[in-house]
Design an enzyme around this catalytic site. Structure first.
Site, PDB file in Angstrom:
ATOM      1  N   THR A  94      77.602  58.916  38.223  1.00 43.79           N
ATOM      2  CA  THR A  94      76.481  58.070  38.905  1.00 43.79           C
ATOM      3  C   THR A  94      77.100  57.123  39.603  1.00 43.79           C
ATOM      4  O   THR A  94      77.806  56.400  39.160  1.00 43.79           O
ATOM      5  CB  THR A  94      75.762  57.425  37.743  1.00 43.79           C
ATOM      6  OG1 THR A  94      75.212  58.568  36.930  1.00 43.79           O
ATOM      7  CG2 THR A  94      74.540  56.723  38.233  1.00 43.79           C
ATOM      8  N   LYS A 169      68.884  59.667  41.456  1.00 39.18           N
ATOM      9  CA  LYS A 169      69.493  59.161  40.001  1.00 39.18           C
ATOM     10  C   LYS A 169      69.140  57.672  39.761  1.00 39.18           C
ATOM     11  O   LYS A 169      68.766  57.463  38.561  1.00 39.18           O
ATOM     12  CB  LYS A 169      70.840  59.346  39.984  1.00 39.18           C
ATOM     13  CG  LYS A 169      71.738  59.048  38.755  1.00 39.18           C
ATOM     14  CD  LYS A 169      71.286  59.956  37.473  1.00 39.18           C
ATOM     15  CE  LYS A 169      72.118  59.352  36.197  1.00 39.18           C
ATOM     16  NZ  LYS A 169      72.017  60.156  35.127  1.00 39.18           N
TER      17      LYS A 169
HETATM   18  P1  NAP Z   1      82.642  58.653  29.509  1.00 38.03           P
HETATM   19  O1  NAP Z   1      82.509  59.647  28.375  1.00 38.03           O
HETATM   20  O2  NAP Z   1      83.150  57.331  29.578  1.00 38.03           O
HETATM   21  O3  NAP Z   1      83.906  59.443  30.326  1.00 38.03           O
HETATM   22  C1  NAP Z   1      84.388  59.105  31.543  1.00 38.03           C
HETATM   23  C2  NAP Z   1      85.526  59.878  32.226  1.00 38.03           C
HETATM   24  O4  NAP Z   1      85.807  59.400  33.541  1.00 38.03           O
HETATM   25  C3  NAP Z   1      86.733  59.833  31.299  1.00 38.03           C
HETATM   26  O5  NAP Z   1      86.971  61.450  31.232  1.00 38.03           O
HETATM   27  C4  NAP Z   1      87.594  59.036  31.826  1.00 38.03           C
HETATM   28  O6  NAP Z   1      88.907  59.410  31.894  1.00 38.03           O
HETATM   29  C5  NAP Z   1      87.304  59.475  33.517  1.00 38.03           C
HETATM   30  N1  NAP Z   1      87.904  58.342  34.396  1.00 38.03           N
HETATM   31  C6  NAP Z   1      87.121  57.232  34.584  1.00 38.03           C
HETATM   32  N2  NAP Z   1      87.795  56.403  35.614  1.00 38.03           N
HETATM   33  C7  NAP Z   1      88.785  57.585  36.108  1.00 38.03           C
HETATM   34  C8  NAP Z   1      89.742  57.447  37.012  1.00 38.03           C
HETATM   35  N3  NAP Z   1      89.719  56.212  37.935  1.00 38.03           N
HETATM   36  N4  NAP Z   1      90.628  58.390  37.551  1.00 38.03           N
HETATM   37  C9  NAP Z   1      90.362  59.319  36.578  1.00 38.03           C
HETATM   38  N5  NAP Z   1      89.401  59.715  35.660  1.00 38.03           N
HETATM   39  C10 NAP Z   1      88.610  58.555  35.293  1.00 38.03           C
HETATM   40  O7  NAP Z   1      81.550  58.813  30.455  1.00 38.03           O
HETATM   41  P2  NAP Z   1      80.561  59.881  30.750  1.00 38.03           P
HETATM   42  O8  NAP Z   1      79.409  59.552  29.631  1.00 38.03           O
HETATM   43  O9  NAP Z   1      81.123  61.113  30.618  1.00 38.03           O
HETATM   44  O10 NAP Z   1      79.732  59.524  32.170  1.00 38.03           O
HETATM   45  C11 NAP Z   1      80.558  60.207  33.216  1.00 38.03           C
HETATM   46  C12 NAP Z   1      79.685  59.865  34.288  1.00 38.03           C
HETATM   47  O11 NAP Z   1      78.171  60.328  34.205  1.00 38.03           O
HETATM   48  C13 NAP Z   1      79.425  58.374  34.586  1.00 38.03           C
HETATM   49  O12 NAP Z   1      79.236  58.049  35.966  1.00 38.03           O
HETATM   50  C14 NAP Z   1      77.965  58.306  34.054  1.00 38.03           C
HETATM   51  O13 NAP Z   1      77.238  57.181  34.286  1.00 38.03           O
HETATM   52  C15 NAP Z   1      77.423  59.398  34.286  1.00 38.03           C
HETATM   53  N6  NAP Z   1      76.331  60.299  33.321  1.00 38.03           N
HETATM   54  C16 NAP Z   1      76.635  59.846  31.922  1.00 38.03           C
HETATM   55  C17 NAP Z   1      75.581  60.534  31.090  1.00 38.03           C
HETATM   56  C18 NAP Z   1      75.685  60.273  29.685  1.00 38.03           C
HETATM   57  O14 NAP Z   1      74.504  60.483  28.986  1.00 38.03           O
HETATM   58  N7  NAP Z   1      76.689  60.247  29.168  1.00 38.03           N
HETATM   59  C19 NAP Z   1      74.438  61.125  31.619  1.00 38.03           C
HETATM   60  C20 NAP Z   1      74.197  61.327  33.003  1.00 38.03           C
HETATM   61  C21 NAP Z   1      75.437  60.791  33.769  1.00 38.03           C
HETATM   62  P3  NAP Z   1      89.818  58.803  30.479  1.00 38.03           P
HETATM   63  O15 NAP Z   1      89.507  59.535  29.251  1.00 38.03           O
HETATM   64  O16 NAP Z   1      91.148  58.643  30.886  1.00 38.03           O
HETATM   65  O17 NAP Z   1      89.165  57.328  30.318  1.00 38.03           O
END
Ligand code: NAP
Length: 288
Positions: A94, A169
């Protein structure tokens, strides 16, 4: 068959990679923090790539799932060097519409296609391959990658040009804030009255107030369990995007403003990495 790579194996990316692997479509997967990537790889039985470039070079389609705007731009800058003209990047993170456009421009300079395809459905949706996806960008490119999307989604909607997925979104994230406010407040009220909250969740889930958040987070919040899920810090980031979309117009949305105040309080207390249902912590204090 499309060869697909997933970059970012967090709460959402790990499930997507797992489903693509089980369908035979996962060419590679990479995560910045190796230990977390290994955990996802072991859980789903796929192999982790050692570098982002080697993961990207195996695929015609790279699916990204990273935290915030600058993270996507950093990853896209590396993908632009690693991928070939004609390849496709689909971002499921997002971000703002502007970031989606910047990512598209950066990749277009190398002949690489970009779609913004943010998702909804939570960690559970990603694990079950049941996310919904709202997509901005070229519709023919979207049709081309549908075999991969069929594996990770239950519904895909083409919304229009680049950025329109992210605009959709933003609408979703305002609703999620309101639902979080309503459900956590009502559940704290219910708990205060001494009701059996299992029965409350069960019966209300089938009525007019029933919703995904009540069904998936209603009981865990009553047990003071707030494992992500969707982190408070990430939803805060999304609500800032919604605020920024309105800054020129001097419009403030009550649900957005109130939820940001509440999330700031949760972050100050060290709860930023908890699920957004941690808002229940604040609602409970109303009854003390
Ligand atoms: P998360 O569990 O915090 O995971 C974030 C991921 O992004 C991790 O793999 C992290 O790697 C990686 N990352 C962050 N910064 C990076 C960088 N500079 N270079 C390379 N990798 C990087 O987050 P999530 O919940 O999966 O969400 C991911 C995205 O989807 C976000 O934008 C969120 O807003 C969106 N989203 C989430 C949900 C939900 O319910 N969780 C639903 C819809 C959309 P590391 O492991 O190294 O930190």
């Amino acid at each position: 068959m499309l060869k697909t790579t997933v970059i970012g194996l967090g709460a959402m990316g790990a499930g997507m990679a797992g489903n693509l692997h089980r369908s035979g479509m996962l060419a590679a997967a990479w995560n910045r923090t190796r230990a977390r990537g290994e955990e996802a790889a072991q859980c789903h039985g796929f192999t982790l790539s050692t570098t982002l470039a080697s993961a990207a070079q195996c695929a015609d389609l790279v699916i990204t799932s990273v935290s915030a705007d600058q993270d996507l731009l950093d990853v896209v800058a590396q993908l632009a060097q690693a991928m070939q003209a004609g390849d496709i990047v689909l971002d499921t993170s997002t971000t703002s519409m502007e970031t989606a456009q910047q990512a598209a421009d950066l990749l277009a300079a190398h002949g690489i296609h970009f779609l913004d395809g943010p998702v909804s459905g939570g960690k559970e949706g990603a694990e079950k391959g049941k996310m919904v996806m709202m997509v901005g960008g070229n519709e023919k490119i979207l049709q081309h990658i549908m075999p991969a999307l069929d594996v990770i989604t239950r519904k895909v909607m083409h919304m229009g040009s680049i950025g329109s997925g992210q605009a959709t979104k933003a609408v979703n994230q305002i609703m999620v804030a309101g639902i979080n406010q309503a459900v956590t407040e009502a559940m704290a009220f219910g708990q205060h009255t001494g009701l059996d909250m299992h029965k409350v969740v069960d019966v209300l889930s089938d009525g007019a107030a029933g919703n995904w958040f009540l069904q998936h987070r209603g009981l865990t919040m009553c047990q003071d369990t707030f494992d992500p899920g969707f982190k408070v810090a990430l939803h805060k980031k999304d609500l800032h995007i919604c605020q920024q979309m309105l800054t020129d117009k001097d419009i403030r949305l009550p649900v957005v403003e109130m939820t940001l105040v509440h999330y700031d309080r949760l972050l100050e207390s060290g709860y930023g990495d908890e699920d957004i249902s941690a808002l229940f912590r604040l609602k409970k204090t109303l009854f003390q």
